[in-house]
Design a protein around this motif. Structure first.
Motif, short mmCIF file in Angstrom:
data_model
loop_
_atom_site.label_atom_id
_atom_site.label_comp_id
_atom_site.label_asym_id
_atom_site.label_seq_id
_atom_site.Cartn_x
_atom_site.Cartn_y
_atom_site.Cartn_z
N LYS A 17 0.83 -1.20 0.00
CA LYS A 17 0.00 0.00 0.00
C LYS A 17 0.87 1.26 0.00
O LYS A 17 0.63 2.20 -0.76
N ARG A 18 1.91 1.27 0.84
CA ARG A 18 2.80 2.43 0.92
C ARG A 18 3.61 2.60 -0.36
O ARG A 18 3.79 3.73 -0.84
N LYS A 22 3.54 5.87 -2.93
CA LYS A 22 4.74 6.59 -3.37
C LYS A 22 4.86 6.56 -4.89
O LYS A 22 5.20 7.57 -5.51
N VAL A 69 1.71 11.52 1.32
CA VAL A 69 2.38 10.24 1.03
C VAL A 69 3.64 10.04 1.87
O VAL A 69 3.85 8.97 2.45
N THR A 73 2.34 9.01 6.00
CA THR A 73 2.71 7.60 6.02
C THR A 73 3.69 7.33 7.15
O THR A 73 3.61 6.31 7.82
N CYS A 77 3.61 4.77 10.62
CA CYS A 77 4.69 3.94 11.17
C CYS A 77 4.75 4.12 12.68
O CYS A 77 4.91 3.16 13.41
#
Length: 97
Positions: A17-18, A22, A69, A73, A77
């Motif tokens: 997903k990340r 990006k 993004v 994101t 984390c």
């Protein structure tokens, strides 16, 4: 399915997903550059230099997209680390040994 497999699957989904987010930003930035170079070329051929206006507006959108993004994101984390810490604490309370 054991807990390790479930966690590995979750991490894989999160990583994908990340990475997709990006990649979406990189595509957005590439299209921004190409389109705005074309608009700048058209603007240079006219008497008025108007290309900076769409570039400025779109640039704000690109900057917001990049912020979400790359920085939001990172906040996710932090959230994941906090969740993991709480899991560890709860497991220690449940297992006295």
């Amino acid at each position: 399915m054991n807990a390790s497999t479930v966690q590995d699957k979750h991490l894989e989904q999160l990583a994908r997903k990340r990475a997709s987010a990006k990649m979406g930003w990189y595509i957005h930035a590439t299209v921004f550059i190409i389109v705005n170079l074309l608009l700048a070329g058209l603007s240079a051929m006219s008497e008025r230099h108007w290309a900076m206006f769409p570039a400025f507006g779109w640039g704000i959108g690109l900057a917001v997209h990049g912020f979400v993004v790359f920085f939001v994101t990172g906040g996710a984390c932090l959230h994941e680390r906090l969740v993991q810490q709480e899991r560890s604490r709860l497991q220690l309370q449940r297992d006295p040994w």
